[in-house]
Write an enzyme that holds these catalytic residues in place. Structure first.
Site, PDB file in Angstrom:
ATOM      1  N   HIS A 193      23.118 -34.318  -8.429  1.00  0.00           N
ATOM      2  CA  HIS A 193      22.693 -35.266  -7.403  1.00  0.00           C
ATOM      3  C   HIS A 193      23.850 -35.663  -6.487  1.00  0.00           C
ATOM      4  CE1 HIS A 193      19.645 -35.674 -10.558  1.00  0.00           C
ATOM      5  NE2 HIS A 193      18.832 -36.170  -9.643  1.00  0.00           N
ATOM      6  N   GLN A 248      14.669 -34.681  -1.693  1.00  0.00           N
ATOM      7  CA  GLN A 248      14.968 -35.927  -2.383  1.00  0.00           C
ATOM      8  C   GLN A 248      16.479 -36.088  -2.566  1.00  0.00           C
ATOM      9  OE1 GLN A 248      13.308 -36.874  -6.486  1.00  0.00           O
ATOM     10  NE2 GLN A 248      11.909 -37.972  -5.128  1.00  0.00           N
ATOM     11  N   PHE A 249      17.133 -35.005  -2.918  1.00  0.00           N
ATOM     12  CA  PHE A 249      18.589 -34.906  -2.929  1.00  0.00           C
ATOM     13  C   PHE A 249      18.939 -33.535  -2.358  1.00  0.00           C
ATOM     14  CE2 PHE A 249      17.671 -38.032  -6.127  1.00  0.00           C
ATOM     15  CZ  PHE A 249      18.681 -38.994  -5.991  1.00  0.00           C
ATOM     16  N   ALA A 250      20.048 -33.449  -1.642  1.00  0.00           N
ATOM     17  CA  ALA A 250      20.447 -32.177  -1.037  1.00  0.00           C
ATOM     18  C   ALA A 250      20.591 -31.083  -2.087  1.00  0.00           C
ATOM     19  CB  ALA A 250      21.758 -32.343  -0.272  1.00  0.00           C
ATOM     20  N   ASP A 251      20.950 -31.457  -3.305  1.00  0.00           N
ATOM     21  CA  ASP A 251      21.092 -30.483  -4.390  1.00  0.00           C
ATOM     22  C   ASP A 251      19.805 -29.695  -4.617  1.00  0.00           C
ATOM     23  OD1 ASP A 251      23.653 -32.018  -6.098  1.00  0.00           O
ATOM     24  OD2 ASP A 251      22.368 -33.200  -4.793  1.00  0.00           O
ATOM     25  N   GLU A 276       9.794 -27.515  -3.544  1.00  0.00           N
ATOM     26  CA  GLU A 276      10.560 -27.462  -2.298  1.00  0.00           C
ATOM     27  C   GLU A 276      10.308 -26.192  -1.501  1.00  0.00           C
ATOM     28  OE1 GLU A 276      12.540 -30.486  -4.857  1.00  0.00           O
ATOM     29  OE2 GLU A 276      11.783 -28.450  -5.198  1.00  0.00           O
TER      30      GLU A 276
END
Length: 658
Positions: free
Chosen positions: A464, A419-422, A397
């Protein structure tokens, strides 16, 4: 030291000498001024001039170069006016950062230089993005980026090399191995003989170059640049050199063994090259004196210009106004035709229409190409737009966010899907320290949208399910969007892509396939900073966003006796606080609902602002409702009680009857 002239003509031999002598003389002057207190800090590149000068002279003027704080020779070789450099170091107006950053922490599009930030690593990814833009446009150009041996231990270094190799990007990764990361010697930093050997693990070429031999530096880099322009690919260069002064002047060099220092003094790149030119007749003592006199005069004249310039004055309006690149929002109204579609379809449709509208918009993310992303937002995009614009990325990322910044610097637009905000936590640094600060620091836009599938309620557990908007609303320079309805999601996403500033675009994945709405079929935009009245009432103001809007609707429908104003913020930065005040002045009671944990969230800021500006209109204490102060749990019963929906209902009833 052995020099090989090869096919270099007399003028080039002298240009390389002058190129090194000029930054050396500037540095010697700066060290005097530092002792006099006329400059505040100095990072010396004495002994390393051959690398900066040799690399820069091997590049073309329209090729980007990303230096660090020991690369004064890059700036002088690009012929930046010295008075502007001196003003930069003194925090004067005619510098490159309006007094907002120091040293070489700046960039300039005019000279195709992109300066470092103190976190070092992100600039490697930025170089990837700049090179990607050149490659996509089929421009036969090289991007050169510098780093020190210490920074090669950072994750960004490895991510940047991996991405450059996978995508065959025309990047020269230049490691200045000068023996020490501040005071830490190389044997305490890494356990391989040569840093150039790391290239093998990424399927890249590498070279080891004597960084104190200007002819070797120039000749080899020039040769490699010509090869890369013909066949784009990354190459890792390790320049063996030494830092003759401290990390910065205050740190000194007491940690360096005296014997080692004396060995490298004998390898001084300027003294040795000068002796060589004198010996072969290319240079005379008279030439040297004339040249030094000319450079000395230039330094003194430009120092006077910088010193005579008045100190910068504070202007609050200007300071606040320069946080963002000006954005002239142009409303595009939709036609009357609508269709009832899901939230997820509205996001996909807006993204697709923006791809047609912006031919140089690049999408990047994990599994977004043929697979269409884990939520299938980009399913079917590859046949329409091709793999060059819809790009699967490695799991990295940080460097992908940095590469998005590089695309922006080189004139393109980028949308990055987390892919996920986390997972944004592993790309946090370039977002909050590079994208957010670039316009304020050196007037450079960050035309990047980060898509953030977020939120709980779907049994996805602690990694997630976060809704982490407060990480970014706190950071000046970022815009934060968080729609609740399909039509808003599409229109606001289009605006986010048009906006030249960095936008964090939150998409609650619990809404993706559960919320439908009438959405205009064609392209349209919606303005930032304008909340939406979902329903109007007189008794109480409910302010929320995202999934909270739907929870509030459900609770209010259950209690029709509560005549509530329901305000959907839609964007959190900019925030439509005027709408909050308008509603509160009408009702006298305010409850703020957020999915995020309560402490430090957007509800707290709104509450504080209300207390400061609207206290006299309150008929009851402001209520804030958020999730429990825990990570998001997995089990259904735990997650249901973690989320604030039930607590919201109780608090709403209590406030209503207050």
């Amino acid at each position: 030291m052995r020099y090989h002239i090869g096919d270099l003509d007399q003028q080039k031999l002298l240009d390389l000498y002058t190129g090194m002598l000029k930054p050396r003389m500037i540095e010697e002057k700066m060290l005097i001024l530092l002792r006099q207190g006329k400059v505040s800090k100095w990072f010396s590149g004495i002994g390393q001039e051959a690398i900066s000068v040799g690399v820069t002279q091997a590049l073309k003027e329209d090729e980007y170069i990303l230096p660090m704080h020991r690369n004064l020779g890059v700036f002088t070789s690009r012929n930046i006016p010295l008075n502007r450099l001196f003003a930069q170091w003194q925090g004067k107006q005619s510098g490159f950062t309006n007094g907002r950053d120091r040293s070489f922490h700046f960039g300039t599009q005019e000279y195709k230089i992109v300066g470092m930030i103190s976190h070092l690593g992100p600039q490697l990814g930025v170089a990837d993005g700049i090179a990607l833009a050149d490659m996509l446009r089929r421009k036969k150009r090289v991007t050169a980026v510098f780093t020190g041996e210490g920074a090669t231990s950072e994750g960004d270094f490895h991510e940047a090399l991996n991405v450059a190799s996978v995508w065959n990007l025309p990047v020269l990764f230049c490691i200045e191995n000068n023996g020490y990361g501040l005071s830490t010697p190389t044997n305490e930093q890494y356990n391989c003989e040569n840093l150039a050997d790391r290239a093998k693990g990424y399927g890249m070429e590498s070279r080891i170059i004597d960084g104190n031999n200007i002819l070797e530096v120039y000749a080899k880099v020039d040769e490699l640049c010509k090869a890369i322009r013909k066949r784009p690919r990354p190459i890792l260069l390790e320049f063996k050199t030494f830092r003759m002064r401290g990390h910065e002047e205050a740190s000194g060099t007491k940690y360096v063994p005296e014997k080692l220092m004396k060995e490298w003094e004998k390898k001084d790149p300027i003294a040795n090259y000068e002796a060589f030119l004198l010996e072969n007749g290319s240079l005379s003592e008279e030439n040297i004196e004339q040249l030094k006199g000319s450079i000395s005069d230039e330094i003194d004249e430009n120092l006077k210009l910088a010193f005579d310039e008045p100190s910068i004055s504070f202007n609050e309006t200007k300071e606040l106004g320069d946080i963002y690149q000006p954005f002239d929002y142009q409303e595009t109204k939709p036609k009357e035709e609508t269709k009832n579609i899901r939230f997820v379809d509205a996001i996909s449709e807006g993204l697709e229409q923006s791809m047609y509208r912006h031919n140089e918009l690049i999408l990047m993310g994990q599994d977004i190409a043929d697979y269409g992303g884990v939520f299938k937002i980009t399913e079917g995009f590859v046949p329409k737009f091709g793999r060059s614009r819809v790009r699967n990325t490695p799991i990295c990322e940080s460097v992908i966010v940095s590469a998005a910044m590089g695309l922006s610097i080189n004139g393109m637009k980028a949308v990055v899907e987390m892919q996920f905000a986390d997972f944004v936590s592993t790309g946090f640094n370039p977002i909050v320290n590079y994208l957010a600060k670039s316009h304020y620091r050196w007037n450079e836009k960050a035309d990047v949208v980060i898509r953030m599938p977020c939120g709980a309620g779907v049994g996805a557990g602690p990694f997630h399910s976060q809704t982490n908007e407060a990480w970014f609303t706190k950071t000046p320079g970022l815009k934060v969007v968080y729609p609740a309805f399909p039509a808003d999601a599409k229109g606001l996403l289009n605006t986010a892509i048009n906006d030249p500033n960095p936008v964090l675009f939150f998409e609650h994945k619990g809404l993706y396939r559960s919320v439908y709405g009438e959405v205009p079929s064609d392209y349209y935009t919606l303005p930032f900073g304008k909340a939406n009245w979902v329903r109007k009432g007189e008794a109480i103001s409910v302010v929320t966003y995202g999934a909270g809007v739907h929870w509030a609707i459900e609770v209010l429908e259950k209690h029709p006796e509560i005549d509530a104003d329901l305000l959907d913020l839609r964007t959190l930065q900019p925030l439509d606080f005027d709408a909050v005040k308008t509603s509160l002045k009408k009702t006298g009671k305010l409850i703020i609902l957020q999915e995020d944990t309560l402490f430090g969230g957007i509800a707290s800021d709104i509450s504080a602002m209300v207390m400061e500006e609207c206290f006299e209109y309150l008929d009851a204490p402001v209520k804030r409702i958020g999730s429990l102060e825990t990570p998001v749990p997995f089990a259904k019963e735990l997650e249901a009680n973690y989320l604030p929906k039930k607590r919201f209902e109780a608090a709403l009833l209590e406030l209503y009857t207050y």
